[in-house]
Design an enzyme around this catalytic site. Structure first.
Site, PDB file in Angstrom:
ATOM      1  CE  LYS A 178      -3.830  -2.266  -0.280  1.00 39.84           C
ATOM      2  NZ  LYS A 178      -4.270  -3.300   0.581  1.00 39.84           N
TER       3      LYS A 178
HETATM    4  C1  LIG Z   1      -5.481  -4.182   0.946  1.00 38.07           C
HETATM    5  C2  LIG Z   1      -6.958  -4.038   0.963  1.00 38.07           C
HETATM    6  C3  LIG Z   1      -7.739  -4.436   2.061  1.00 38.07           C
HETATM    7  C4  LIG Z   1      -7.202  -5.241   3.201  1.00 38.07           C
HETATM    8  O1  LIG Z   1      -6.109  -4.760   3.850  1.00 38.07           O
HETATM    9  P1  LIG Z   1      -5.086  -5.764   4.584  1.00 38.07           P
HETATM   10  O2  LIG Z   1      -4.201  -4.824   5.327  1.00 38.07           O
HETATM   11  O3  LIG Z   1      -4.379  -6.545   3.524  1.00 38.07           O
HETATM   12  O4  LIG Z   1      -5.868  -6.637   5.496  1.00 38.07           O
HETATM   13  C5  LIG Z   1      -9.091  -4.162   2.038  1.00 38.07           C
HETATM   14  N1  LIG Z   1      -9.673  -3.559   0.990  1.00 38.07           N
HETATM   15  C6  LIG Z   1      -8.970  -3.188  -0.099  1.00 38.07           C
HETATM   16  C7  LIG Z   1      -9.675  -2.504  -1.225  1.00 38.07           C
HETATM   17  C8  LIG Z   1      -7.600  -3.426  -0.154  1.00 38.07           C
HETATM   18  O5  LIG Z   1      -6.914  -3.068  -1.244  1.00 38.07           O
END
Ligand SMILES: *Cc1c(COP(=O)(O)O)cnc(C)c1O
Length: 368
Positions: A178
């Site tokens: 991210k």
């Molecule tokens: C990455 C993501 C999540 C989940 O986050 P994690 O930290 O991997 O649990 C939820 N929704 C979207 C749209 C994502 O891209």
């Protein structure tokens, strides 16, 4: 090789060392510092750090006290965590198709999907751009729906100047890929003090004070070690975002004249933070008939990282097909986009010549 993501957190070494030396390695003052900085970025009074974006979503739904059968309306074009969180929280998932303009839920489709059991609207701010909040907010208000934003991909994004996560309850991910990462982690944002308090209690085994349990809770805590990894990035968020924006602009400049390829255009009034730069490839319309999957394979062969986010709509898997709390529906736009979307490298570590290489590789493969 030009990768689709690069993780570089070396600048966190001094803070991480500080945590290691302090002996306070689980949730402590670094988490608090991370939360305070994050709250100011999201333009809210409270940020509650948790151990993933998924648990952020679960907690945000749980504190709404839904009844069995209550529904969350969300996007069918998202990472599976959106759906899994709804199910984990005991709710039922219903889907509203997306628009081609922003890949986020279409307010008209949301309107049509809302029924007597709908209690939550969960737009997904996909790829770094927020959903059409000026239409979704009044719609949620009209139907008495809670607004839970899946802002996992959109830290720093804005809509008419309002940050992602400031509309209701915002849920962010700090996973390694991210825009801001702590390896694993998540954040919930809200300006409702009571809700923030309940989220903090829920995060810590439902304990208000030591051994004073007030709700059946979880261990969703983030650690100071993880928070220390993220703090230097939060301090550089503007720079991270502007580099991504500059790269996106250069990609679009290089790719916008190719027949059969549609470049992403940020919507007016929205700040796009470019978690992904995603083009649509209409195979038959490209000069030499190359489709999405062939382009992806050819780019990989040329050592240009790329990704298909997402190859299918989220409920289109056997494990959800007969799930009693997954209400599938016709989502023609999302289904078409799932067959055409291809994400290209846009991250802050790309050089100008990396971007040029991506552009020329795409042009070469498509015969443009
Ligand atoms: C990455 C993501 C999540 C989940 O986050 P994690 O930290 O991997 O649990 C939820 N929704 C979207 C749209 C994502 O891209």
């Amino acid at each position: 090789m030009i990768p689709i993501t690069v993780v570089d957190v070396r600048d966190a070494e001094p803070l991480v060392t500080e945590v290691l030396r302090s002996g306070v390695i689980a949730q402590g003052p670094m988490v608090k510092r991370f939360e305070d900085t994050f709250a100011s970025i999201a333009g809210v009074d409270h940020a509650v750090a948790v151990n993933s974006g998924t648990t952020a979503l679960v907690a945000a739904i749980e504190v709404l006290d839904l009844q069995p059968g209550d529904e969350v309306v969300t996007s069918p074009f998202t990472f599976v965590a959106t759906l899994n969180a709804i199910l984990e929280a005991g709710a039922t998932a219903r889907f509203a198709d997306i628009t081609l303009d922003d890949f986020c839920v279409d307010p008209d489709a949301v309107s049509a999907a809302v029924g007597p059991r709908t209690k939550v609207l969960m737009p997904v701010h996909l790829y770094g751009q927020m959903a059409d909040m000026s239409r979704l907010v009044p719609l949620a208000e009209r139907h008495g729906l809670a607004m839970v934003e899946d802002a996992a991909q959109s830290v720093g994004a804005t809509y008419d100047g309002h940050p992602a996560g400031s509309y209701g309850v915002g849920c962010f991910s700090l996973y390694a890929t991210k825009n801001i990462t702590t390896a694993e982690g998540g954040v919930i944002t809200t300006s409702d003090a009571q809700l923030a308090d309940r989220l903090r209690v829920l995060r810590n085994q439902g304990m208000r004070a030591r051994y004073q349990y007030v709700v059946a809770g979880h261990n969703y805590r983030l650690t100071d070690l993880h928070a220390a990894v993220g703090i230097p990035q939060l301090e550089k968020l503007d720079e991270i975002t502007s580099r991504r924006q500059r790269n996106a602009e250069a990609l679009s400049k290089g790719l916008n004249d190719i027949p059969g390829l549609t470049v992403p255009e940020p919507r007016p009034g929205r700040t796009h933070v470019w978690h992904q730069y995603t083009v649509l490839i209409d195979g038959p319309a490209t000069r030499n008939g190359v489709g999405r999957d062939a382009l992806s394979a050819a780019l990989t062969e040329r050592e240009i990282g790329n990704g298909i986010y997402y190859p299918r709509v989220v409920f289109d898997y056997d494990c959800y097909r007969d799930h009693p709390r997954v209400i599938s529906s016709d989502v023609p736009v999302a289904s078409a986009v799932a067959a055409q979307a291809l994400s290209l490298p846009v991250h802050q570590h790309l050089s100008g010549s990396d971007v040029d290489s991506v552009v020329s590789a795409v042009r070469e493969v498509l015969g443009a």
